[in-house]
Design a protein around this motif. Structure first.
Motif, short mmCIF file in Angstrom:
data_model
loop_
_atom_site.label_atom_id
_atom_site.label_comp_id
_atom_site.label_asym_id
_atom_site.label_seq_id
_atom_site.Cartn_x
_atom_site.Cartn_y
_atom_site.Cartn_z
N HIS A 99 21.54 -40.74 8.88
CA HIS A 99 22.18 -40.74 7.56
C HIS A 99 22.13 -39.38 6.87
O HIS A 99 22.14 -39.30 5.64
CB HIS A 99 21.55 -41.82 6.68
N ASP A 100 22.07 -38.31 7.67
CA ASP A 100 22.23 -36.96 7.14
C ASP A 100 21.24 -36.66 6.01
O ASP A 100 21.61 -36.19 4.94
CB ASP A 100 23.67 -36.76 6.65
N ARG A 101 19.96 -36.92 6.28
CA ARG A 101 18.91 -36.62 5.29
C ARG A 101 17.88 -35.66 5.90
O ARG A 101 16.71 -35.97 6.01
CB ARG A 101 18.20 -37.91 4.86
N PRO A 102 18.31 -34.45 6.29
CA PRO A 102 17.36 -33.54 6.94
C PRO A 102 16.18 -33.14 6.07
O PRO A 102 15.12 -32.79 6.59
CB PRO A 102 18.23 -32.32 7.29
N HIS A 103 16.33 -33.21 4.74
CA HIS A 103 15.24 -32.82 3.86
C HIS A 103 14.03 -33.76 3.99
O HIS A 103 12.91 -33.39 3.63
CB HIS A 103 15.71 -32.80 2.41
N LEU A 104 14.23 -34.97 4.53
CA LEU A 104 13.12 -35.90 4.69
C LEU A 104 12.09 -35.36 5.68
O LEU A 104 10.92 -35.77 5.67
CB LEU A 104 13.61 -37.25 5.19
N ALA A 105 12.51 -34.46 6.55
CA ALA A 105 11.60 -33.92 7.56
C ALA A 105 10.39 -33.23 6.93
O ALA A 105 9.31 -33.19 7.53
CB ALA A 105 12.34 -32.95 8.48
N GLN A 106 10.55 -32.67 5.73
CA GLN A 106 9.43 -31.97 5.09
C GLN A 106 8.27 -32.91 4.81
O GLN A 106 7.12 -32.64 5.18
CB GLN A 106 9.91 -31.32 3.79
N ALA A 107 8.55 -34.05 4.18
CA ALA A 107 7.50 -35.02 3.87
C ALA A 107 6.97 -35.67 5.13
O ALA A 107 5.75 -35.84 5.30
CB ALA A 107 8.03 -36.08 2.90
N MET A 108 7.86 -36.03 6.05
CA MET A 108 7.44 -36.70 7.27
C MET A 108 6.55 -35.79 8.11
O MET A 108 5.53 -36.23 8.66
CB MET A 108 8.67 -37.14 8.06
N ALA A 109 6.90 -34.52 8.21
CA ALA A 109 6.11 -33.59 9.01
C ALA A 109 4.75 -33.31 8.38
O ALA A 109 3.77 -33.09 9.10
CB ALA A 109 6.88 -32.28 9.20
N ALA A 110 4.67 -33.33 7.07
CA ALA A 110 3.38 -33.12 6.41
C ALA A 110 2.41 -34.23 6.78
O ALA A 110 1.22 -33.98 7.06
CB ALA A 110 3.57 -33.05 4.89
N TRP A 111 2.90 -35.46 6.80
CA TRP A 111 2.07 -36.59 7.24
C TRP A 111 1.71 -36.45 8.72
O TRP A 111 0.60 -36.75 9.12
CB TRP A 111 2.79 -37.92 7.00
N MET A 112 2.68 -36.01 9.53
CA MET A 112 2.42 -35.84 10.97
C MET A 112 1.35 -34.79 11.22
O MET A 112 0.50 -34.97 12.10
CB MET A 112 3.72 -35.47 11.68
N ALA A 113 1.38 -33.71 10.48
CA ALA A 113 0.38 -32.65 10.66
C ALA A 113 -1.02 -33.18 10.41
O ALA A 113 -1.98 -32.79 11.09
CB ALA A 113 0.69 -31.48 9.73
N ARG A 114 -1.16 -34.08 9.43
CA ARG A 114 -2.47 -34.66 9.14
C ARG A 114 -2.85 -35.71 10.18
O ARG A 114 -3.98 -35.73 10.68
CB ARG A 114 -2.48 -35.28 7.74
N ALA A 115 -1.91 -36.59 10.52
CA ALA A 115 -2.20 -37.68 11.47
C ALA A 115 -2.55 -37.13 12.85
O ALA A 115 -3.36 -37.72 13.57
CB ALA A 115 -1.00 -38.62 11.57
N GLY A 116 -1.96 -36.01 13.22
CA GLY A 116 -2.20 -35.44 14.54
C GLY A 116 -3.12 -34.25 14.54
O GLY A 116 -3.11 -33.45 15.49
N ALA A 117 -3.94 -34.11 13.51
CA ALA A 117 -4.78 -32.91 13.37
C ALA A 117 -5.63 -32.66 14.61
O ALA A 117 -5.85 -31.51 15.00
CB ALA A 117 -5.67 -33.03 12.14
#
Length: 262
Positions: A99-117
């Motif tokens: 649905h053309d929401r590339p800006h969501l990647a910022q929030a999603m990646a921040a969570w990923m960085a923590r979850a996969g620390a």
């Protein structure tokens, strides 16, 4: 200059107020999710399977492995995810991908960085102590690629957006073009496990530039969602054949992690 920048962003915030990344309800300026979506967000947390990241109902001790990982050992070493693939997490993946929401990647990646620390370190050296210098160095992040035609129609590769942001937060190198789709594949949606595996078999190849940076490196393969594991298995196989020393997987959502293992 800083005051001007703040004024500009303040004006943008008034014109386009912040909304929930999962449902578009209005939220506070520093919030990604509204209160309702936050309550429903199926976040994953330890204790979990050391290999697949599937949650356990109770703590089985360090290094515990799930029956699934024992019965069907994954091609990769470890997988970590932010949330189960349901509710707001599923909505966010769909919005980012379709649905053309590339800006969501910022929030999603921040969570990923923590979850996969813990993936920042080698599996045998998760506390960052001991081991070789290569083990202590940040891994090489490799996004799961799209076929060029699909990326042209979508305008971006959601996995590459996620990998780029995680790399910034981890201080890790991103090899955006190390892995390529060597042939077009059907969309995986609607296919069962056997069909998914057949669909992506031999679909990935390592580029010439990828071979130069992969040899002997620990790699974290980045994607938006893990379902049956067919895609990451095929990608991990290509990376290992090109000389990657170890392959871990980091995703935002994990299908099959919707209930703790007893």
């Amino acid at each position: 200059m800083r005051s001007l920048r703040h004024a500009v962003w303040g004006a943008v915030g008034l014109a386009i107020p912040p909304t929930c990344v999962a449902c578009d309800r209005l939220v506070a300026e520093d919030a990604a999710l509204c209160a309702a979506c936050w309550r429903e967000m199926p976040f994953l947390a330890p204790p979990w399977c050391a290999r697949l990241g599937l949650p356990f109902a109770y703590d089985l001790g360090a290094g515990a492995v799930s029956p699934q990982a024992i019965a069907h050992p994954p091609r990769f070493d470890r997988l970590r995810a932010v949330a189960a693939y349901e509710g707001p997490a599923r909505a966010m993946v769909s919005r980012l991908k379709y649905h053309d929401r590339p800006h969501l990647a910022q929030a999603m990646a921040a969570w990923m960085a923590r979850a996969g620390a813990e993936l920042r370190f080698a599996a045998e050296d998760e506390d960052g102590a001991g081991g070789s210098d290569m083990d202590r160095a940040p891994p090489l992040l490799v996004p799961v690629p799209l076929h060029p035609f699909r990326q042209w129609t979508r305008r971006y590769n959601q996995a590459a957006l996620l990998a780029t942001r995680v790399g910034e937060l981890w201080g890790a190198e991103v090899a955006a073009h190390a892995l390529v789709r060597s042939r077009a594949t059907r969309r995986q949606v609607g296919l069962d496990a056997a069909q998914r595996a057949k669909n992506v078999r031999g679909a990935f190849a390592v580029s010439d530039t990828g071979r130069l940076v992969l040899a002997g490196r620990r790699v974290v393969l980045v994607d938006d969602v893990h379902t049956t594991g067919a895609t990451v298995a095929a990608a991990a196989r290509a990376l290992e054949r090109a000389g990657a020393r170890a392959v871990d997987v980091l995703v935002f959502a994990h299908a099959g992690a919707d209930r703790p293992l007893s």
